[in-house]
Design a protein around this motif. Structure first.
Motif, PDB file in Angstrom:
ATOM      1  N   PHE A  72      21.079  -9.918  25.602  1.00  0.00           N
ATOM      2  CA  PHE A  72      22.300  -9.128  25.833  1.00  0.00           C
ATOM      3  C   PHE A  72      22.986  -9.442  27.169  1.00  0.00           C
ATOM      4  O   PHE A  72      23.768  -8.640  27.664  1.00  0.00           O
ATOM      5  CB  PHE A  72      22.027  -7.611  25.765  1.00  0.00           C
ATOM      6  CG  PHE A  72      21.345  -7.172  24.491  1.00  0.00           C
ATOM      7  CD1 PHE A  72      22.025  -7.230  23.278  1.00  0.00           C
ATOM      8  CD2 PHE A  72      20.036  -6.716  24.501  1.00  0.00           C
ATOM      9  CE1 PHE A  72      21.401  -6.826  22.103  1.00  0.00           C
ATOM     10  CE2 PHE A  72      19.411  -6.326  23.331  1.00  0.00           C
ATOM     11  CZ  PHE A  72      20.093  -6.383  22.129  1.00  0.00           C
ATOM     12  N   GLY A  74      24.268 -12.813  27.922  1.00  0.00           N
ATOM     13  CA  GLY A  74      25.007 -14.083  27.904  1.00  0.00           C
ATOM     14  C   GLY A  74      26.507 -13.877  27.924  1.00  0.00           C
ATOM     15  O   GLY A  74      27.224 -14.425  27.087  1.00  0.00           O
ATOM     16  N   ARG A  75      26.991 -13.073  28.846  1.00  0.00           N
ATOM     17  CA  ARG A  75      28.424 -12.768  28.854  1.00  0.00           C
ATOM     18  C   ARG A  75      29.019 -12.940  30.249  1.00  0.00           C
ATOM     19  O   ARG A  75      28.306 -12.920  31.249  1.00  0.00           O
ATOM     20  CB  ARG A  75      28.668 -11.333  28.353  1.00  0.00           C
ATOM     21  CG  ARG A  75      28.165 -11.114  26.941  1.00  0.00           C
ATOM     22  CD  ARG A  75      28.672  -9.836  26.344  1.00  0.00           C
ATOM     23  NE  ARG A  75      30.074  -9.907  25.976  1.00  0.00           N
ATOM     24  CZ  ARG A  75      30.524 -10.317  24.785  1.00  0.00           C
ATOM     25  NH1 ARG A  75      29.687 -10.706  23.852  1.00  0.00           N
ATOM     26  NH2 ARG A  75      31.814 -10.334  24.521  1.00  0.00           N
ATOM     27  N   ALA A 279      24.111 -17.074  18.407  1.00  0.00           N
ATOM     28  CA  ALA A 279      23.770 -16.160  19.500  1.00  0.00           C
ATOM     29  C   ALA A 279      24.621 -16.458  20.732  1.00  0.00           C
ATOM     30  O   ALA A 279      25.477 -17.352  20.714  1.00  0.00           O
ATOM     31  CB  ALA A 279      22.296 -16.305  19.852  1.00  0.00           C
ATOM     32  N   CYS A 280      24.405 -15.685  21.781  1.00  0.00           N
ATOM     33  CA  CYS A 280      24.857 -16.053  23.113  1.00  0.00           C
ATOM     34  C   CYS A 280      23.607 -16.437  23.895  1.00  0.00           C
ATOM     35  O   CYS A 280      22.493 -16.139  23.483  1.00  0.00           O
ATOM     36  CB  CYS A 280      25.530 -14.872  23.808  1.00  0.00           C
ATOM     37  SG  CYS A 280      26.930 -14.208  22.904  1.00  0.00           S
ATOM     38  N   CYS A 283      19.984 -14.698  24.097  1.00  0.00           N
ATOM     39  CA  CYS A 283      19.982 -13.407  23.404  1.00  0.00           C
ATOM     40  C   CYS A 283      19.238 -13.514  22.068  1.00  0.00           C
ATOM     41  O   CYS A 283      19.698 -14.184  21.143  1.00  0.00           O
ATOM     42  CB  CYS A 283      21.401 -12.893  23.179  1.00  0.00           C
ATOM     43  SG  CYS A 283      21.393 -11.228  22.476  1.00  0.00           S
ATOM     44  N   TYR A 285      18.891 -11.171  19.975  1.00  0.00           N
ATOM     45  CA  TYR A 285      19.527 -10.311  18.958  1.00  0.00           C
ATOM     46  C   TYR A 285      20.348 -11.159  17.983  1.00  0.00           C
ATOM     47  O   TYR A 285      20.383 -10.888  16.787  1.00  0.00           O
ATOM     48  CB  TYR A 285      20.419  -9.294  19.674  1.00  0.00           C
ATOM     49  CG  TYR A 285      20.832  -8.099  18.844  1.00  0.00           C
ATOM     50  CD1 TYR A 285      19.899  -7.149  18.447  1.00  0.00           C
ATOM     51  CD2 TYR A 285      22.168  -7.904  18.506  1.00  0.00           C
ATOM     52  CE1 TYR A 285      20.287  -6.036  17.707  1.00  0.00           C
ATOM     53  CE2 TYR A 285      22.562  -6.792  17.777  1.00  0.00           C
ATOM     54  CZ  TYR A 285      21.621  -5.858  17.389  1.00  0.00           C
ATOM     55  OH  TYR A 285      22.019  -4.759  16.672  1.00  0.00           O
ATOM     56  N   ALA A 286      21.014 -12.188  18.543  1.00  0.00           N
ATOM     57  CA  ALA A 286      21.689 -13.228  17.741  1.00  0.00           C
ATOM     58  C   ALA A 286      22.587 -12.648  16.651  1.00  0.00           C
ATOM     59  O   ALA A 286      22.355 -12.862  15.465  1.00  0.00           O
ATOM     60  CB  ALA A 286      20.647 -14.174  17.139  1.00  0.00           C
ATOM     61  N   CYS A 287      23.636 -11.941  17.057  1.00  0.00           N
ATOM     62  CA  CYS A 287      24.485 -11.245  16.067  1.00  0.00           C
ATOM     63  C   CYS A 287      25.712 -12.065  15.646  1.00  0.00           C
ATOM     64  O   CYS A 287      26.556 -11.574  14.913  1.00  0.00           O
ATOM     65  CB  CYS A 287      24.926  -9.903  16.623  1.00  0.00           C
ATOM     66  SG  CYS A 287      26.198 -10.020  17.885  1.00  0.00           S
ATOM     67  N   LYS A 288      25.836 -13.303  16.143  1.00  0.00           N
ATOM     68  CA  LYS A 288      27.065 -14.060  15.840  1.00  0.00           C
ATOM     69  C   LYS A 288      27.047 -14.597  14.410  1.00  0.00           C
ATOM     70  O   LYS A 288      26.008 -14.597  13.737  1.00  0.00           O
ATOM     71  CB  LYS A 288      27.260 -15.200  16.852  1.00  0.00           C
ATOM     72  CG  LYS A 288      27.254 -14.756  18.296  1.00  0.00           C
ATOM     73  CD  LYS A 288      28.090 -13.528  18.591  1.00  0.00           C
ATOM     74  CE  LYS A 288      29.570 -13.758  18.487  1.00  0.00           C
ATOM     75  NZ  LYS A 288      30.325 -12.490  18.765  1.00  0.00           N
ATOM     76  N   CYS A 467      25.920  -6.869  27.472  1.00  0.00           N
ATOM     77  CA  CYS A 467      26.741  -6.862  26.262  1.00  0.00           C
ATOM     78  C   CYS A 467      26.830  -5.446  25.686  1.00  0.00           C
ATOM     79  O   CYS A 467      25.827  -4.726  25.610  1.00  0.00           O
ATOM     80  CB  CYS A 467      26.115  -7.798  25.229  1.00  0.00           C
ATOM     81  SG  CYS A 467      27.002  -7.812  23.677  1.00  0.00           S
ATOM     82  N   PHE A 469      26.950  -4.562  22.759  1.00  0.00           N
ATOM     83  CA  PHE A 469      26.123  -4.380  21.557  1.00  0.00           C
ATOM     84  C   PHE A 469      24.652  -4.138  21.900  1.00  0.00           C
ATOM     85  O   PHE A 469      23.838  -3.928  21.007  1.00  0.00           O
ATOM     86  CB  PHE A 469      26.243  -5.589  20.630  1.00  0.00           C
ATOM     87  CG  PHE A 469      27.655  -5.855  20.195  1.00  0.00           C
ATOM     88  CD1 PHE A 469      28.541  -4.805  19.983  1.00  0.00           C
ATOM     89  CD2 PHE A 469      28.107  -7.147  20.005  1.00  0.00           C
ATOM     90  CE1 PHE A 469      29.846  -5.043  19.600  1.00  0.00           C
ATOM     91  CE2 PHE A 469      29.418  -7.392  19.615  1.00  0.00           C
ATOM     92  CZ  PHE A 469      30.294  -6.344  19.416  1.00  0.00           C
TER      93      PHE A 469
HETATM   94  S1  SF4 Z   1      24.282  -8.971  21.095  1.00  0.00           S
HETATM   95 FE1  SF4 Z   1      25.491 -10.568  20.062  1.00  0.00          FE
HETATM   96  S2  SF4 Z   1      27.424 -10.678  21.269  1.00  0.00           S
HETATM   97 FE2  SF4 Z   1      25.901  -9.586  22.516  1.00  0.00          FE
HETATM   98  S3  SF4 Z   1      24.965 -11.140  23.822  1.00  0.00           S
HETATM   99 FE3  SF4 Z   1      23.659 -10.943  21.973  1.00  0.00          FE
HETATM  100  S4  SF4 Z   1      24.433 -12.488  20.513  1.00  0.00           S
HETATM  101 FE4  SF4 Z   1      26.004 -12.212  22.109  1.00  0.00          FE
END
Ligand code: SF4
Length: 556
Positions: A72, A74-75, A279-280, A283, A285-288, A467, A469
């Motif tokens: 969370f 990678g922004r 993903a970013c 991360c 969670y990898a929601c892309k 992030c 999310f």
């Molecule tokens: S939750 Fe999704 S948008 Fe947020 S950093 Fe992880 S992969 Fe990127």
């Protein structure tokens, strides 16, 4: 308190100079990201600056967590005076840039001035190089990445770039990284365009100076990796049907609040097209959403829920492949999908052309090049609605996100008072608690405290940078452990950021008159007055200048 480290790098594109300034004190006080960039922007952009003038400045910033390998994080954040809202705003994007950015040793990058030639700027830990790139004039984002790969051996994860929309000063042009991740809202891509900056690359080997506490980091990472959230499969589109069924999905330029073909553009349609994980940086969670239409071989990344709304229900288009094509066009041309889609929807309304996906894509392309009718549409709904003969569905010039304030009244209140207008990412609590059933969708009066906490929470997370999310995983408890501060202290940083944005906008003539909606809500005026009172602001929505401390260093 944990904070980003490294100097501010100021790049003057008129003079082709780069200077570093120690901002340790500012980073210690405000952590990084949006909070530090907003303080710098507030103090260093003249209050009467023209958005497209050389005196406007843009800030690309990291927080301390961008130097970690935690999920969370990678922004990055981008801040400047918006050509869409005419106010100060920030927008953030994911991807893989943050680690390459921090490896150059800086914490923030500031652009000022205006170049006569189109430039690529190369930032390394050895210095800054300016390259004239006339061959990239009106190149798409992907073509620009390809050029950087071929000529500098740097991938799209090392770059930010603008497309033709940014060069042509489209008021909702985005800045792109990793080809498909957008610093989308507010048109800051057009500010880089006005400075003639096509692309910036980052490449370095500087050691990471921030030590991130370990225990919470490991838990967050494990929880992200093992989560069974639907969002991990279908990203934000997983909510499309739920929002349609329980709340409202704005349709046909806000004329309807339900879309009869929602199944064609929601999570199930996306799941069918998703062909691998995305993903970013770091991360788990990898929601892309990398998607492919097997029949035609067409590929894109996304569309996310907001794009499904802007180019789907708003256009009365129920075919996910058409939405995927529009999504790819916006990424390649460098435009915010929400503002682009809603502006095109306004045109379709004026011409009674709903359902015409081909026309919508043609218009999207024309906007980026300001070709024919595209020149008008490139100004955004607020500036052209009279000419089109449609209603102005914006707040402060910002086209609405999908979450409909007519159905979720707390969200409507948030749009009304948000410094950047119709953007659902401005606060983090009211919307999620409404969707979670913890608070009623109706009414504005009982939501003021939660709204303010949500604005401050988002203001801090955008500074950390965490992030949006990840809020169920990077909870207030985890934030306290990570940053070695109380949650109240972190919220105070978010609050100062909201106040600096508001104060800057006040100096440009914005006050309570701009805190409005194009529809009525129960007790709206009373709630806005109470919001000002709880925040300690004046009844006219302004902040006394004595309340806002100037903290940024002056130019040498
Ligand atoms: S939750 Fe999704 S948008 Fe947020 S950093 Fe992880 S992969 Fe990127």
């Amino acid at each position: 308190m944990l904070h980003a480290k490294g100097p501010l790098l100021t790049v003057d594109v008129s003079e082709k100079t780069a200077t570093e300034k120690n901002i340790d004190g500012l980073l210690e006080e405000l952590v990084g990201g949006r909070a530090v960039a907003t303080a710098l922007a507030h103090d260093r952009i003249p209050f009467d600056a023209k958005p497209f003038g050389p005196e406007n400045r843009v800030y690309l910033s990291t927080g301390p967590l961008q130097q970690s390998n935690m999920s969370f994080t990678g922004r990055m954040s981008l801040t400047g005076l918006s050509p869409l809202t005419d106010g100060l705003l920030s927008t953030n994007a994911g991807g893989y840039l943050s680690r390459n950015f921090t490896a150059t040793g800086i914490s923030l990058l500031e652009f000022v001035g205006e170049s006569d030639e189109l430039l690529a700027i190369h930032v390394t830990d050895d210095g800054v190089e300016f390259e004239e790139v006339p061959e990239l004039e009106e190149a798409t984002v992907k073509e620009t990445s390809q050029y950087m790969e071929e000529n500098h051996d740097l991938g799209p994860d090392n770059c930010v770039a603008i497309g033709p929309a940014g060069e042509n000063l489209v008021r909702f042009a985005s800045v792109m990284t990793f080809n498909s991740r957008a610093f989308g809202r507010g048109g800051l891509g057009a500010i880089l365009g006005s400075k003639n900056v096509k692309c910036v690359t980052f490449d370095g080997d500087s050691p990471q100076p921030v030590e991130i506490p370990n225990p919470p980091e490991m838990d967050v990472h494990r929880e992200a990796a093992t989560s069974d959230d639907a969002m991990r499969e279908t990203g934000t589109t997983g909510h499309t049907q739920f929002i349609h069924d329980n709340f409202s999905l704005p349709t046909r330029y806000f004329k309807d609040q339900k879309f009869e073909h929602v199944e064609g553009i929601g999570g199930a349609a996306i799941a069918e097209k998703k062909y691998k994980k995305g993903a970013c940086s770091a991360c788990a969670y990898a929601c892309k959403l990398p998607t492919r239409d097997e029949e035609t071989g067409f590929e894109t990344e996304g569309p996310e829920f907001e794009t499904v709304y802007a180019f789907g229900s708003q256009h009365s288009v129920g075919d996910i492949v058409e939405v995927m094509k529009a999504n790819e066009l916006c990424d390649e041309l460098g435009m915010d999908t929400i503002s682009a889609g809603v502006t095109v929807a306004a045109y379709l309304e004026s011409e009674d052309e709903f359902g015409n996906a081909e026309l919508a894509q043609e218009l999207t392309e024309k906007i980026a090049y300001r070709d024919g009718i595209g020149d008008l549409l490139a100004e955004g709904v607020h500036r052209i609605h009279d000419e089109l003969g449609v209603e102005d569905w914006t707040v402060k010039g910002m086209e609405f996100a999908a979450h409909d304030g007519r159905a979720i009244h707390g969200q409507g209140l948030s749009y009304a008072v948000a410094n950047r207008g119709g953007d659902h990412m401005y606060e983090s609590k009211v919307l999620t608690k409404t969707y979670g059933g913890e608070i009623a969708a109706e009414g504005t009066k009982d939501k003021i405290d939660l709204l303010i906490e949500g604005e401050n929470d988002a203001g801090f997370r955008d500074s950390g940078i965490v992030c949006a999310f990840g809020r169920d995983y990077v909870t207030p408890d985890v934030l306290e452990q990570l940053f070695d501060a109380t949650y109240d202290e972190l919220l105070e940083i978010g609050s100062k950021t909201v106040e600096r944005e508001r104060h800057f906008n006040n100096q440009r003539g914005m006050d309570a008159d701009e805190d409005t909606l194009p529809y009525d809500l129960p007790d709206l005026e009373e709630s806005i007055s109470e919001y000002y009172a709880v925040r300690g602001w004046n009844p006219d929505g302004t902040i006394p200048s004595t309340n806002v401390e100037r903290v940024a260093p002056a130019d040498d």
